[in-house]
Design a protein around this motif. Structure first.
Motif, short mmCIF file in Angstrom:
data_model
loop_
_atom_site.label_atom_id
_atom_site.label_comp_id
_atom_site.label_asym_id
_atom_site.label_seq_id
_atom_site.Cartn_x
_atom_site.Cartn_y
_atom_site.Cartn_z
N LYS A 144 23.25 53.83 10.49
CA LYS A 144 23.25 52.61 11.28
C LYS A 144 24.14 52.76 12.52
CE LYS A 144 26.32 49.47 10.50
NZ LYS A 144 27.68 49.93 10.89
N HIS A 174 25.77 52.29 3.78
CA HIS A 174 26.65 52.90 2.78
C HIS A 174 27.18 51.89 1.76
CE1 HIS A 174 30.02 51.65 5.39
NE2 HIS A 174 30.81 51.81 4.35
N TYR A 175 27.03 50.57 2.07
CA TYR A 175 27.46 49.59 1.07
C TYR A 175 26.63 49.69 -0.21
CZ TYR A 175 31.43 47.34 3.04
OH TYR A 175 32.70 47.12 3.46
N LYS A 178 28.08 51.98 -2.83
CA LYS A 178 29.35 51.67 -3.50
C LYS A 178 29.08 51.38 -4.97
CE LYS A 178 31.69 49.99 0.64
NZ LYS A 178 32.88 50.79 0.90
N GLU A 212 38.46 43.45 6.84
CA GLU A 212 39.13 44.72 7.13
C GLU A 212 40.49 44.45 7.74
OE1 GLU A 212 36.54 48.10 8.52
OE2 GLU A 212 35.49 46.39 9.36
N ARG A 219 36.93 53.27 18.43
CA ARG A 219 35.48 53.09 18.65
C ARG A 219 35.18 51.93 19.58
NH1 ARG A 219 33.64 51.09 13.70
NH2 ARG A 219 31.53 51.85 13.84
N ASP A 231 27.28 44.96 13.71
CA ASP A 231 27.95 46.07 13.03
C ASP A 231 28.01 45.86 11.52
OD1 ASP A 231 29.44 48.52 13.00
OD2 ASP A 231 31.30 47.38 12.79
N MET A 232 28.17 44.63 11.10
CA MET A 232 28.40 44.39 9.67
C MET A 232 27.41 43.43 9.02
SD MET A 232 31.11 46.21 8.98
CE MET A 232 31.81 45.64 7.45
N HIS A 236 25.34 45.48 6.15
CA HIS A 236 26.08 45.42 4.89
C HIS A 236 26.04 44.04 4.22
CE1 HIS A 236 27.32 49.23 6.31
NE2 HIS A 236 28.38 48.87 6.99
N LYS A 336 37.51 42.10 11.58
CA LYS A 336 38.53 43.14 11.72
C LYS A 336 39.88 42.47 11.90
CE LYS A 336 35.63 46.86 13.11
NZ LYS A 336 35.56 47.72 11.93
N LYS A 341 42.37 44.49 3.45
CA LYS A 341 41.03 45.02 3.23
C LYS A 341 40.53 44.46 1.91
CE LYS A 341 38.36 49.32 3.15
NZ LYS A 341 37.41 49.05 4.23
N GLN A 374 36.20 46.15 -3.06
CA GLN A 374 37.35 46.81 -2.46
C GLN A 374 38.49 45.83 -2.42
OE1 GLN A 374 35.24 49.80 0.73
NE2 GLN A 374 35.56 47.78 1.42
#
Ligand code: BG6
Length: 485
Positions: A144, A174-175, A178, A212, A219, A231-232, A236, A336, A341, A374
């Protein structure tokens, strides 16, 4: 059982993701004996680098990111699998060098992992096709973001789809790799306990938080163009929402699961125009603290224009128009530079219809299921129990399942798990084209409404839980985020 022999070609081989996640994940696979002797990992990037120079970079990042799991002997064994080729995706002649490296290994499975800007996905695939590198047993992995809106995503999918069939395309989120997300599937579809409760009338509301502590790090160039929504949330958070809300798939077949996730995405009530302003909150962090140290605000981060309106925080109320969920609000939040986190899903159940015992009149005193991804991987169920003593007084207590305590087995990092699935050809945890496009279709009008509004994102202090408006979003429905209870 070692993985099948493969050549993994890592475009973006010197980039952040390759160095931080992918190469350490492959090192781990090797260390646990899963890489077959002839498998190769070919880092590909635009820089002129010798193999030794590349190995030095990979070694340094393995040392940094593997910490105490790094071992010199294991590194030397892993390094034998790694090589480097320079390819500039915009220079077709460079593909000849790659072809030479891959020659003579036609019987190997081949996976091209594209960890590059999305506008390079199609040119790279076309370069591979022109040089006959995309064989029927090749796979392509797309990291992504896959485009920046529905139109660009459709265009990429169209061009990539002319070269690779849908069965060969692995779109990573990638979520989904997990461990707790898969445990959520186990909880829902491996038990009968929750299914009767998993619906309107039983569930009061659902919260999904992906917070986060980090800021934009290095970035900013990418992030300022992207923002937290793309982005999220687009990937995700919507994927987590799908796993929570989907109907039980009929089989464990990849498409059975992806069909059900798609139905959720298509049932999301569209947010448009004024509704967007009412049901979403965007924020941007200002100076504050992280990990006990002072940090600058977003506008003072390197490479961020000082009038940027990019959101670093989003909270939204989402409704799913299905028989199971209509009327149950889903609150999503990510940002962010938040206090810590923390990624968790909180399912709050309805209260008892009639209270016959003395119980605290607080939201803590509700049955609640907290699925934490997390920092710890756990599932916790809050129930009411009698407080010791003569009177019948109820208090909330937690039934907890801590996965690392319960199962001592080593766990796979998300990328390690997903890379393994790519090499085995298992598509279950990857997004199908129609899913991705449905997600963009829902996201685009939100972005448009924000762009058309004069309102700037609400500021929040770095180290807080985001703008006050995010609390008000739940507050007006009579609820609160779990950290505010
Ligand atoms: C990535 C985002 O997809 O996920 C990053 O691009 C974010 O901005 C990261 O930091 C978070 O992943 P994790 O696994 O650390 O929660």
């Amino acid at each position: 059982q070692p993985l099948p022999t493969f050549d993994l070609v890592l475009f973006g081989g010197t980039g952040d993701l390759a160095m931080r996640k992918l190469l350490p994940a492959l090192y781990r696979r090797k260390a646990s004996g899963y890489l077959s002797a002839k498998s190769r990992v070919l880092g590909v990037a635009r820089s002129e680098l010798s193999r030794d120079e590349y190995l030095a970079q990979v070694q340094a990042s393995c040392q940094t990111y593997l910490g105490k799991d790094y071992d010199e002997k294991r590194w030397a064994e892993f390094a034998q699998h790694v090589d480097y080729v320079k390819v500039d995706a915009s220079a077709p002649e460079d593909f000849a060098g790659l072809k030479k490296k891959l020659e003579g290994c036609d019987e190997h499975g081949r996976a091209f992992f594209l960890s590059v800007a999305p506008d390079l996905f199609a040119p790279i695939c076309e370069g591979l096709a022109t040089h006959s590198l995309a064989t029927p047993n090749s796979r392509v992995v797309l990291e992504k973001p896959l485009g920046h809106d529905q139109a660009s995503s459709a265009q990429i999918n169209e061009r990539v789809g002319r070269i690779f069939s849908e069965q060969q395309i692995f779109r990573i989120d990638h979520y989904l790799g997990k461990e707790t997300v898969q445990n959520l599937l186990a909880l829902r579809f491996g038990n009968t306990l929750f299914e009767p409760l998993w619906r309107r009338g039983r569930v009061k509301h659902v919260q999904i938080t992906v917070a986060e502590e980090l800021g934009v790090e290095r970035r900013a160039g990418f992030y300022d163009e992207t923002g937290a929504l793309r982005d999220m949330v687009q990937n995700h958070l919507l994927q987590l929402l799908c796993i929570i809300a989907m109907e039980p798939p009929a089989t464990s077949d990849p498409d059975a699961m992806r069909d059900e996730k798609l139905k959720v995405l298509r049932a999301l009530r569209p947010l448009r125009g004024r509704d967007v302003l009412h049901k979403t909150v965007r924020g941007q962090y200002k100076a504050g603290a992280a990990g006990g140290k002072p940090v600058v605000g977003y506008l003072d981060e390197k490479d961020v224009p000082n009038d940027s309106k990019t959101e670093t925080f989003v909270a939204l109320r989402v409704d799913i128009d299905s028989w199971r969920w209509v009327g149950v609000p889903f609150y999503l939040r990510t940002g962010k530079r938040l206090q810590e986190k923390l990624s968790e899903i909180v399912v709050t159940f309805e209260d008892v219809p009639l209270s016959i015992y003395e119980r605290p009149d607080t939201p803590q005193a509700l049955n609640r299921l907290v699925i934490q991804l997390q920092p710890d991987e756990s599932i916790e169920l809050t129930v009411l129990a009698k407080f010791p003593g003569e009177v019948m007084r109820l208090r909330p207590v937690n039934l907890s399942l801590d996965f690392s305590e319960t199962f001592k087995a080593p766990r796979l990092d998300a990328y390690e798990r997903l890379l393994t699935d790519v090499l085995k050809g298992n598509l279950t945890l990857f997004m199908r084209r129609d899913e991705l496009e449905a997600a963009w279709q829902w996201i685009d009008p939100i972005r448009q409404a924000w762009d058309q509004s004069d309102e700037a994102p609400k500021t929040y202090t770095a180290g807080s839980w985001g703008p006050a408006a995010a609390s008000a979003l739940l507050g007006r429905d009579g609820f609160a985020w779990r950290n505010e209870l």
